[in-house]
Design a protein around this motif. Structure first.
Motif, PDB file in Angstrom:
ATOM      1  N   MET A   1      -2.835  -2.547  22.287  1.00  0.00           N
ATOM      2  CA  MET A   1      -3.274  -3.487  23.313  1.00  0.00           C
ATOM      3  C   MET A   1      -2.128  -3.738  24.273  1.00  0.00           C
ATOM      4  SD  MET A   1      -5.209  -6.201  20.878  1.00  0.00           S
ATOM      5  CE  MET A   1      -5.289  -7.317  22.263  1.00  0.00           C
ATOM      6  N   LEU A   2      -2.384  -3.567  25.552  1.00  0.00           N
ATOM      7  CA  LEU A   2      -1.315  -3.614  26.544  1.00  0.00           C
ATOM      8  C   LEU A   2      -1.673  -4.601  27.639  1.00  0.00           C
ATOM      9  CD1 LEU A   2      -0.964   0.259  26.835  1.00  0.00           C
ATOM     10  CD2 LEU A   2       0.268  -1.264  25.287  1.00  0.00           C
ATOM     11  N   PRO A   3      -1.324  -5.874  27.509  1.00  0.00           N
ATOM     12  CA  PRO A   3      -1.696  -6.847  28.522  1.00  0.00           C
ATOM     13  C   PRO A   3      -1.098  -6.537  29.889  1.00  0.00           C
ATOM     14  CG  PRO A   3      -0.531  -7.901  26.696  1.00  0.00           C
ATOM     15  CD  PRO A   3      -0.575  -6.445  26.407  1.00  0.00           C
ATOM     16  N   VAL A   4      -1.807  -6.964  30.934  1.00  0.00           N
ATOM     17  CA  VAL A   4      -1.414  -6.658  32.299  1.00  0.00           C
ATOM     18  C   VAL A   4       0.000  -7.160  32.593  1.00  0.00           C
ATOM     19  CG1 VAL A   4      -2.457  -8.757  33.238  1.00  0.00           C
ATOM     20  CG2 VAL A   4      -2.127  -6.801  34.722  1.00  0.00           C
ATOM     21  N   LYS A   5       0.771  -6.342  33.264  1.00  0.00           N
ATOM     22  CA  LYS A   5       2.127  -6.654  33.733  1.00  0.00           C
ATOM     23  C   LYS A   5       3.099  -6.974  32.606  1.00  0.00           C
ATOM     24  CE  LYS A   5       3.361  -6.234  37.078  1.00  0.00           C
ATOM     25  NZ  LYS A   5       3.957  -4.910  37.364  1.00  0.00           N
ATOM     26  N   VAL A   6       2.955  -6.340  31.465  1.00  0.00           N
ATOM     27  CA  VAL A   6       3.981  -6.457  30.425  1.00  0.00           C
ATOM     28  C   VAL A   6       4.390  -5.076  29.928  1.00  0.00           C
ATOM     29  CG1 VAL A   6       3.492  -8.795  29.649  1.00  0.00           C
ATOM     30  CG2 VAL A   6       2.182  -6.911  28.696  1.00  0.00           C
ATOM     31  N   GLY A   7       4.414  -4.100  30.820  1.00  0.00           N
ATOM     32  CA  GLY A   7       4.980  -2.809  30.464  1.00  0.00           C
ATOM     33  C   GLY A   7       4.005  -1.798  29.922  1.00  0.00           C
ATOM     34  N   GLY A   8       2.707  -1.971  30.192  1.00  0.00           N
ATOM     35  CA  GLY A   8       1.712  -1.054  29.659  1.00  0.00           C
ATOM     36  C   GLY A   8       1.920   0.384  30.092  1.00  0.00           C
ATOM     37  N   THR A   9       2.207   0.604  31.367  1.00  0.00           N
ATOM     38  CA  THR A   9       2.418   1.968  31.861  1.00  0.00           C
ATOM     39  C   THR A   9       3.637   2.590  31.191  1.00  0.00           C
ATOM     40  OG1 THR A   9       1.405   1.409  33.984  1.00  0.00           O
ATOM     41  CG2 THR A   9       2.824   3.355  33.917  1.00  0.00           C
ATOM     42  N   ALA A  17       6.522  10.463  25.475  1.00  0.00           N
ATOM     43  CA  ALA A  17       7.854  11.081  25.409  1.00  0.00           C
ATOM     44  C   ALA A  17       8.374  11.128  23.979  1.00  0.00           C
ATOM     45  CB  ALA A  17       8.821  10.299  26.298  1.00  0.00           C
ATOM     46  N   GLY A  18       8.035  10.094  23.209  1.00  0.00           N
ATOM     47  CA  GLY A  18       8.507  10.047  21.830  1.00  0.00           C
ATOM     48  C   GLY A  18       7.644  10.812  20.853  1.00  0.00           C
ATOM     49  N   ALA A  19       6.644  11.552  21.382  1.00  0.00           N
ATOM     50  CA  ALA A  19       5.760  12.390  20.556  1.00  0.00           C
ATOM     51  C   ALA A  19       4.937  11.566  19.577  1.00  0.00           C
ATOM     52  CB  ALA A  19       6.565  13.450  19.823  1.00  0.00           C
ATOM     53  N   VAL A  20       4.481  10.401  20.058  1.00  0.00           N
ATOM     54  CA  VAL A  20       3.600   9.547  19.269  1.00  0.00           C
ATOM     55  C   VAL A  20       2.190   9.691  19.839  1.00  0.00           C
ATOM     56  CG1 VAL A  20       3.088   7.208  18.496  1.00  0.00           C
ATOM     57  CG2 VAL A  20       5.470   7.921  18.837  1.00  0.00           C
ATOM     58  N   GLY A  21       1.236  10.049  19.021  1.00  0.00           N
ATOM     59  CA  GLY A  21      -0.127  10.183  19.496  1.00  0.00           C
ATOM     60  C   GLY A  21      -0.738   8.825  19.820  1.00  0.00           C
ATOM     61  N   TRP A  22      -1.487   8.749  20.886  1.00  0.00           N
ATOM     62  CA  TRP A  22      -2.134   7.496  21.250  1.00  0.00           C
ATOM     63  C   TRP A  22      -3.406   7.792  22.023  1.00  0.00           C
ATOM     64  CZ3 TRP A  22      -2.860   6.259  26.438  1.00  0.00           C
ATOM     65  CH2 TRP A  22      -2.107   7.006  27.361  1.00  0.00           C
ATOM     66  N   THR A  23      -4.323   6.838  22.026  1.00  0.00           N
ATOM     67  CA  THR A  23      -5.562   6.945  22.794  1.00  0.00           C
ATOM     68  C   THR A  23      -5.800   5.643  23.528  1.00  0.00           C
ATOM     69  OG1 THR A  23      -6.899   6.176  20.931  1.00  0.00           O
ATOM     70  CG2 THR A  23      -6.625   8.574  21.185  1.00  0.00           C
ATOM     71  N   GLU A  24      -6.524   5.718  24.634  1.00  0.00           N
ATOM     72  CA  GLU A  24      -6.886   4.535  25.422  1.00  0.00           C
ATOM     73  C   GLU A  24      -8.148   3.932  24.832  1.00  0.00           C
ATOM     74  OE1 GLU A  24      -5.309   2.313  27.737  1.00  0.00           O
ATOM     75  OE2 GLU A  24      -5.161   4.044  29.063  1.00  0.00           O
ATOM     76  N   ASP A  25      -8.128   2.630  24.601  1.00  0.00           N
ATOM     77  CA  ASP A  25      -9.264   1.935  24.031  1.00  0.00           C
ATOM     78  C   ASP A  25      -9.802   0.947  25.053  1.00  0.00           C
ATOM     79  OD1 ASP A  25     -11.149   1.158  22.207  1.00  0.00           O
ATOM     80  OD2 ASP A  25      -9.810  -0.170  21.080  1.00  0.00           O
ATOM     81  N   GLY A  26     -11.055   0.550  24.903  1.00  0.00           N
ATOM     82  CA  GLY A  26     -11.631  -0.447  25.800  1.00  0.00           C
ATOM     83  C   GLY A  26     -12.248   0.166  27.037  1.00  0.00           C
ATOM     84  N   GLY A  35      -9.079  -7.772  26.410  1.00  0.00           N
ATOM     85  CA  GLY A  35      -8.429  -8.470  25.315  1.00  0.00           C
ATOM     86  C   GLY A  35      -9.140  -8.335  23.989  1.00  0.00           C
ATOM     87  N   LEU A  36      -8.813  -9.247  23.074  1.00  0.00           N
ATOM     88  CA  LEU A  36      -9.369  -9.196  21.728  1.00  0.00           C
ATOM     89  C   LEU A  36     -10.883  -9.362  21.724  1.00  0.00           C
ATOM     90  CD1 LEU A  36      -6.765 -11.323  19.743  1.00  0.00           C
ATOM     91  CD2 LEU A  36      -7.161  -8.875  19.529  1.00  0.00           C
ATOM     92  N   GLU A  37     -11.416  -9.999  22.769  1.00  0.00           N
ATOM     93  CA  GLU A  37     -12.860 -10.204  22.816  1.00  0.00           C
ATOM     94  C   GLU A  37     -13.625  -8.887  22.887  1.00  0.00           C
ATOM     95  OE1 GLU A  37     -11.471  -9.956  27.055  1.00  0.00           O
ATOM     96  OE2 GLU A  37     -10.782 -11.014  25.254  1.00  0.00           O
ATOM     97  N   ALA A  38     -12.934  -7.816  23.275  1.00  0.00           N
ATOM     98  CA  ALA A  38     -13.590  -6.510  23.376  1.00  0.00           C
ATOM     99  C   ALA A  38     -13.360  -5.651  22.137  1.00  0.00           C
ATOM    100  CB  ALA A  38     -13.084  -5.771  24.613  1.00  0.00           C
ATOM    101  N   ARG A  39     -12.748  -6.236  21.104  1.00  0.00           N
ATOM    102  CA  ARG A  39     -12.400  -5.460  19.925  1.00  0.00           C
ATOM    103  C   ARG A  39     -12.893  -6.143  18.650  1.00  0.00           C
ATOM    104  NH1 ARG A  39      -8.872  -4.559  23.839  1.00  0.00           N
ATOM    105  NH2 ARG A  39      -7.879  -2.524  23.992  1.00  0.00           N
ATOM    106  N   GLN A  40     -13.165  -5.351  17.669  1.00  0.00           N
ATOM    107  CA  GLN A  40     -13.521  -5.868  16.355  1.00  0.00           C
ATOM    108  C   GLN A  40     -12.234  -6.055  15.550  1.00  0.00           C
ATOM    109  OE1 GLN A  40     -16.605  -6.708  15.273  1.00  0.00           O
ATOM    110  NE2 GLN A  40     -17.414  -6.167  17.301  1.00  0.00           N
ATOM    111  N   TYR A 106      -4.730 -11.696  24.076  1.00  0.00           N
ATOM    112  CA  TYR A 106      -4.115 -10.514  23.485  1.00  0.00           C
ATOM    113  C   TYR A 106      -3.418 -10.823  22.159  1.00  0.00           C
ATOM    114  CZ  TYR A 106      -4.966  -8.623  28.101  1.00  0.00           C
ATOM    115  OH  TYR A 106      -5.580  -8.211  29.259  1.00  0.00           O
ATOM    116  N   ALA A 107      -2.797 -11.974  22.079  1.00  0.00           N
ATOM    117  CA  ALA A 107      -2.048 -12.330  20.866  1.00  0.00           C
ATOM    118  C   ALA A 107      -2.920 -13.045  19.854  1.00  0.00           C
ATOM    119  CB  ALA A 107      -0.850 -13.209  21.228  1.00  0.00           C
ATOM    120  N   GLY A 108      -4.115 -13.454  20.250  1.00  0.00           N
ATOM    121  CA  GLY A 108      -4.984 -14.191  19.357  1.00  0.00           C
ATOM    122  C   GLY A 108      -4.640 -15.670  19.353  1.00  0.00           C
TER     123      GLY A 108
END
Length: 348
Positions: A1-9, A17-26, A35-40, A106-108
């Protein structure tokens, strides 16, 4: 979860770059910003990053100055402005606590937070910590070498007045996430004394500040070095009135009046209201007289001080003196009805 304007990009690029697999959710149009309202919350490990509130507001405004306001967002639609000061003031009046509510998405909630909360100010360090906690294998050197993203060339000027109103407005998130706040207005201390009225007291500070923005801007533009001391004095003076007339707490009222005068020794309203306390609550007529005269030495044409001094003199049986000051009051080209300092709200 990457809240707006806190370094998401940056996080996306650093993970790659660090070879960590990731996918975009939401939602696709929100690019992971929903935010959390869109997630289980089904037991998955959830992490988020938060940003110091003053830095967030500065960054957000600069980003919009370069990229344009987006009316789909309430903050942009309601508060957008070409001047940073105006933007902040719009936000704290129209959407108080906006950032506190945003980060809770985002933080609950406090009683049910996500599993990890990092800081934008130490983004690389906290991301490395998070990945290690999760047992991920990654290229730390490449991750840390990821250059900053979405930087702006604009850095709006800021002063103590803007910092203070941002932190008063975003007090909930500042306290929750432990952001250091130099509480120049003394709000936290008075809230600790009267915790049941904490939110009302926060509103009192917000009101005290915004009713003086225009004259304080004039003072600041003229280079008045006392403007911030005066701002602090007004708040402490209003705490004193609250303690005296609402809570009947004379000891704390005296403490607040003294704190106000330590910051602005010539503030006429504080001096006049403290004089009333000396006369009415402490039975100290001589002390009241001295405080009234200090107020009028500071501003001979101050209507509030004149009104209260006239009433004091009449009650003391000093009718000739009262007449002199009543005439001075009548000569002013303003219309004021007698005002008692029990009113917490009025022109200062």
């Amino acid at each position: 979860m990457l809240p707006v304007k806190v370094g998401g990009t940056w996080l996306r690029r650093a993970l790659t770059a660090g070879a960590v697999g990731w996918t975009e959710d939401g939602g696709e149009d929100l690019r992971g910003h929903d935010g959390l309202e869109a997630r289980q919350r089904d037991g998955s490990f959830l992490a988020t990053f938060v940003r110091e509130p003053v830095d967030w507001y500065r960054s957000y405004w600069a980003y919009r100055m370069e990229g344009g306001w987006r009316p789909r967002y309430s903050l942009d639609q309601i508060c957008g402005a070409s001047e940073f000061r105006t933007f902040v003031r719009n936000a704290v009046v129209e959407l108080p606590g906006f950032l506190s509510a945003l980060f809770e998405r985002y933080a609950g909630p406090v009683d049910d937070p996500v599993d990890f909360v990092g800081r934008q100010a130490r983004l690389a360090d906290d991301l490395v910590l998070l990945l290690r906690m999760r047992g991920e294998r990654f290229d730390e050197v490449a991750l840390r070498a990821t250059p900053p993203a979405n930087t702006t060339s604009i850095r709006p000027p800021i002063d103590a007045g803007l910092v203070d109103i941002i932190y008063v407005s975003e007090q909930a998130m500042a306290q929750r996430f432990g952001f250091a706040w130099e509480d120049r207005l003394g709000l936290t201390a008075v809230q600790q004394r009267y915790p049941a009225e904490a939110e009302m007291l926060r509103g009192l500070v917000q009101w005290t500040e915004r009713t003086h923005w225009q004259p304080d801007d004039v003072r600041r533009a003229a280079g008045d070095a006392m403007v911030d001391s005066l701002r602090q004095a007004r708040c402490y003076s209003n705490y004193a009135l609250f303690a005296q007339f609402v809570k009947g707490d004379m000891a704390f009222a005296r403490e607040c009046f003294e704190a106000a005068l330590n910051r602005a020794p010539r503030h006429p309203r504080t001096l006049a209201n403290y004089a009333v306390m000396h006369a009415d609550a402490l039975g100290d007529g001589a002390g009241a007289d001295a405080l009234f005269r200090r107020a009028l030495d500071s501003r001979p044409d101050h209507p509030h001080s004149l009104q209260l001094f006239v009433r004091f003199l009449e009650r003391e049986g000093r009718s000739d003196e009262a007449g002199t000051y009543r005439a001075r009051l009548s000569a002013l080209s303003v219309s004021h009805s007698p005002e008692h300092p029990a009113s917490l709200f009025g022109d200062q």
